[in-house]
Structures are given as structure tokens and as C-alpha cells.
Design a protein around this motif. Sequence first.
Motif, short mmCIF file in Angstrom:
data_model
loop_
_atom_site.label_atom_id
_atom_site.label_comp_id
_atom_site.label_asym_id
_atom_site.label_seq_id
_atom_site.Cartn_x
_atom_site.Cartn_y
_atom_site.Cartn_z
N GLY A 48 -1.22 32.37 74.39
CA GLY A 48 0.03 32.18 75.11
C GLY A 48 -0.03 30.94 75.99
N VAL A 69 -5.42 41.24 79.86
CA VAL A 69 -3.99 40.90 79.84
C VAL A 69 -3.59 40.41 81.22
CG1 VAL A 69 -3.29 42.39 77.94
CG2 VAL A 69 -3.40 43.34 80.25
N ARG A 113 -2.38 42.67 73.95
CA ARG A 113 -2.25 44.03 74.48
C ARG A 113 -2.09 45.04 73.35
NH1 ARG A 113 2.45 43.61 76.92
NH2 ARG A 113 3.48 44.72 75.23
N SER A 163 3.09 41.14 74.01
CA SER A 163 1.73 40.64 73.87
C SER A 163 0.99 41.19 72.64
CB SER A 163 0.93 40.99 75.13
OG SER A 163 -0.45 40.74 74.94
N ALA A 213 2.28 39.93 80.11
CA ALA A 213 1.57 40.83 79.19
C ALA A 213 1.04 42.05 79.93
CB ALA A 213 0.42 40.09 78.51
N ASP A 255 0.32 36.30 76.68
CA ASP A 255 1.33 36.12 75.65
C ASP A 255 2.57 36.98 75.84
OD1 ASP A 255 -0.52 38.14 75.19
OD2 ASP A 255 -0.44 37.99 73.02
N GLY A 267 -5.18 37.45 77.28
CA GLY A 267 -3.84 37.66 76.74
C GLY A 267 -2.77 37.27 77.76
#
Length: 540
Positions: free
Chosen positions: A9, A283, A169, A166, A287, A162, A160
Motif C-alpha cells: 500500500g 496492519v 489483513r 486490506s 487496514a 493497504d 499491511g
Amino acid sequence: MDIDVLVVGAGPTGLMMANQLHRRGVRTMIIDRHAGPTLQTRALAVQARTLEIYSHLGIVDRAVEMGKRATGANLWARGRRTARIPVGDIGQGLSPYPFLLVLGQDDNEMLLGQALRKQSADVYWSTELVGLAQHSDHVTAKLKQPDGTVRETTVGWVAGCDGARSSVRELSGIPFLGAPYEHVFFVADTRATGPMVPDEINVYLWSDGFHLVFPMRGADHWRIVGIVPPALRGKGDLTFDEVVPSMRQEAGTALTFQECTWFSTYRIHHRRAERFRDRRCFVLGDAAHIHSPVGGQGMNTGLQDSYNLAWKLALVVSGRASEDLLDSYASERVPVAQRLLSSTDRGFSVIVSNNGLARLFRTRILAKIMARAMHFERIRKAAFLTISQIGIEYRKSSLSENLPGLPDAAPRAGDRFPWLRLKFELNGPIEDLFQKLDDTRFNLILIGQPSRPHGTLGLDDMLRVHVVPSDPHNDRELERTRIPQPSFYLLRPDCYVGLAGTQLDADAAVRYVSERLKLRPPKLGRSSPRIESETSLEPV
């Protein structure tokens, strides 16, 4: 191993993480499934704590130049301005950036991306994480490349960053607890004239919701965030022209739009990841937590997630710290996310409630209470500490320790160390302490005591020492922030206090470093060269 950390991300959270890791020599790769940076974004508020972090990245001056300082917030109801809340420099003396900055997420991403490229790194666009397999000492990641082929790469850790959907995740099996709000929001980038107070935030409170009108750089440039009227919520192809009547109903017919260059609708969720770590995967940002836009906290919270985790991950990757150090990421950031979700949910409920009493409070009473309250210095300070995020603390963290003798009113372990302007040499100039701190290392601040041989406290080249001599100016600054003399503060790389006390006890400090930080002596021969990747992937 191909790379130490895979960052998934390339929004603000991911770009911050990649920047912080690269600054610390960690082999990092950052990917994003999109073809390039976002051009239209909803996040607008940049808080003081974010600007303090930007100063270490060398991008704060450009951010302030590009953005708009929010000097005031004007509250409107039933077509009338009911109050003006002065915000200006309400954090004077608390931060070198005592204001709220209005700067779009797209501009923040541009600045963070430029900082990353200066470190000879870039984003691998059109590259998607499609598979994860975790092992005891590495992760195998499957990456779908721009040509559609899937390639496996070996990484040490995965961050993470994103977003709400996610992949990290989901592939890690971490539940995302919560639900969506029933309301549909819209955001529009416009050129407009009307009753809005120029260069200030304008908030229109109406019986069924609100419109937020933010000044952007450029003549008559406004970003509008609002709630779609109930009658239009189910419409799939909604246009900006269709929501204009509801805005004019509240703002008056003088509101005129010359153009709308971007319009989008979306739903807001309030959710939190059940856990922020699954073995070698983390995360961060959206996310890990998403919530209503009340208070302008979302993007800033994600940036702080990265700032919290990056220095810990760098120490573990280099072999200087035990993996146990990484447990403190979740223990410190989960409570922050939980408090944020609770407070924004309560605030949002007040603003959108259909209860008759709530409507009356929202349109007739709320503005007057807020405007009057901001005349009191204690309330202004409390509001700034909360909104700016400089008041976030980790006092209950396993990394926070106070030695006996420190007064209760003094800054404590787990606090962000106060902003001070001090003389570091007798008859020397007054300097900004934050500018002297090295946020890639630990910083030891010695106050009211001589700089005596104390070794490196087990930190070796990771320690910087700052001695504050006795001086009338220094005495006033220390008294203002309730810092006693003598005292010492060992700051973590993110400028939070790790260990605090009166006279420096070197033995206690060494124990803190080994037992709480889990630091080890440096490994001979260890190097972490700054390379993009040893895979055949190329940035697009």
C-alpha cells in the motif's frame, strides 16, 4: 532473503513506513495494486504531530507552503452564521506547528513520495499481493505483476498499509470488527463563491446532517464533504448537481458553483482489526481502523502507526533487538485506535442524530457552547492536545518506566516529550529542541546535572546526548513545562519518553535498555544496505 520488509500500500501510511525504514537502512520494497498515486482524496486535515514528523523528513516547510492554515471555523445553521471558533495558533507554546493545516491527502502523498525518491527508492505500482505463507523466520509473498504474472518473493516481515479492503489483513485471517453507518457521504472539489468566510473552514449544520467546506489553495477553491440527503441515498448514478439544492437550502441562494472537477460518494464504516499483528504481518492505518471523519484524525493516525512501528522493526531486522519488542506496537496503538473510534462515533452520532432534541442542540446550541468554551485557555489547550495528537501517550506501555523521585506533575515515561526552546551552551543561542533530536536514534536529555562519563547505556552509536545547562531562560522553559531540576529523559526514536528520573542512574538505564527494550549488543558484520530489492521486479 530478498528483502527485509514488504510494505503493501502506497498511501500516506505506507509511504511513511517506507520512508522511515529506508532512513534506517532497512531493505524495503513498497507495492501498490493501483497504477499510480491517487488524484482525488477525502483526507484534508494535517495535525501538529504529523508536521513534527514531517520536519524530520525535511518536507514540513513545503507542506505548510502548499496547505492552508485554518485560522477559524465558522458554524452555520438555518442560513445564518451562529458562531466563529478561532483556531489559529491555539497550540502556541505546545508545538512548533500550533495550528491545523488543510492539505489534501494527494498532496501529502506527493511530498512523501518525493522524500522516498530522494532515498533512491520508489513504489512498485500495478503490483498486487495475492498470497501469503508465513514461516518461523520469513514470509513467502505472491505478487501479481503489471503483466499479470505471479511471482514469489521471500521477505522478513510484511506491513499491511493497504486500506480498508486490506489484502494483508484478509490473507492473515484477521477479523475487521464493526459496521457501516447508514449515511452516504459525498466529496466534491469545486470552484465556488458564496457566504463562506474566505480562507476559513465553514461548517453547515442542518436538521439531517452537515456540510463541511474547506478552503484549498487557489482562488475560490473549496473542497466540500457532506451527507447525501435521505431522498437521494439510493440513487446509483448521483451527480453533483443533484446535491446542490440541499446545500443552497442551508447556505442560501448566494452559493454559486463555477465548476466541479471531482465528485464521489462513499459510505463510512467504524471498524477495528481484532489484532494488529499476526506473527510476521502487521496492519496499520485504514487496514487496522476506520471511523467517521469527525476531528480530522484518520490519515494522521495511520502516519503515527507507521512512525511507532518502523523504528522497532528496524532494530529487530538489524539484529539489535529481540522480536519481543514488536509486541509493543499493538499494545501501544490498539488503545489509541479504540479511543479514536469511540470518540469519533460519539461525535458523529450527535451531528447526525434524528432525535428532535439532538437536532435542536445541533442547530441552535452547539455552536454557541463551542465558541464560548474556546475563550478559556485550559479548554483551548485540551482541545489542541487531543485534535493535534500531541497528547497521545503510552504510559501503560511495557517500554515506559519512571524511576523514583520524579514529581507527578512532570512529563512521564510514555509521554511525547514537550517542545522546548533552550540554550544548550552557556551564552549560546536559543535553539529548537525538536530540531536537535535525531529521530533515527535514542536521545538522552540531561537537565540540571553535569554531563559525566556514563558510557552509552548499552545503546552504542544509537545514542545522542543533549545537556541542558542552568540558565535563566532555560529555567523559565523548564518551569513552564513542569520539568524538574535535576532530571533526565531517555527518548525513544519516535520522541516519546522511555525512561525518566531525577539524577541519571546509569545502571538502571542499562537495565531498562536490556530488559524493556530487549536490545542486544551489535552483531559484527551486520549491514543493511539501502537497496530496492534483489528480485527482478522493476518499479513502474
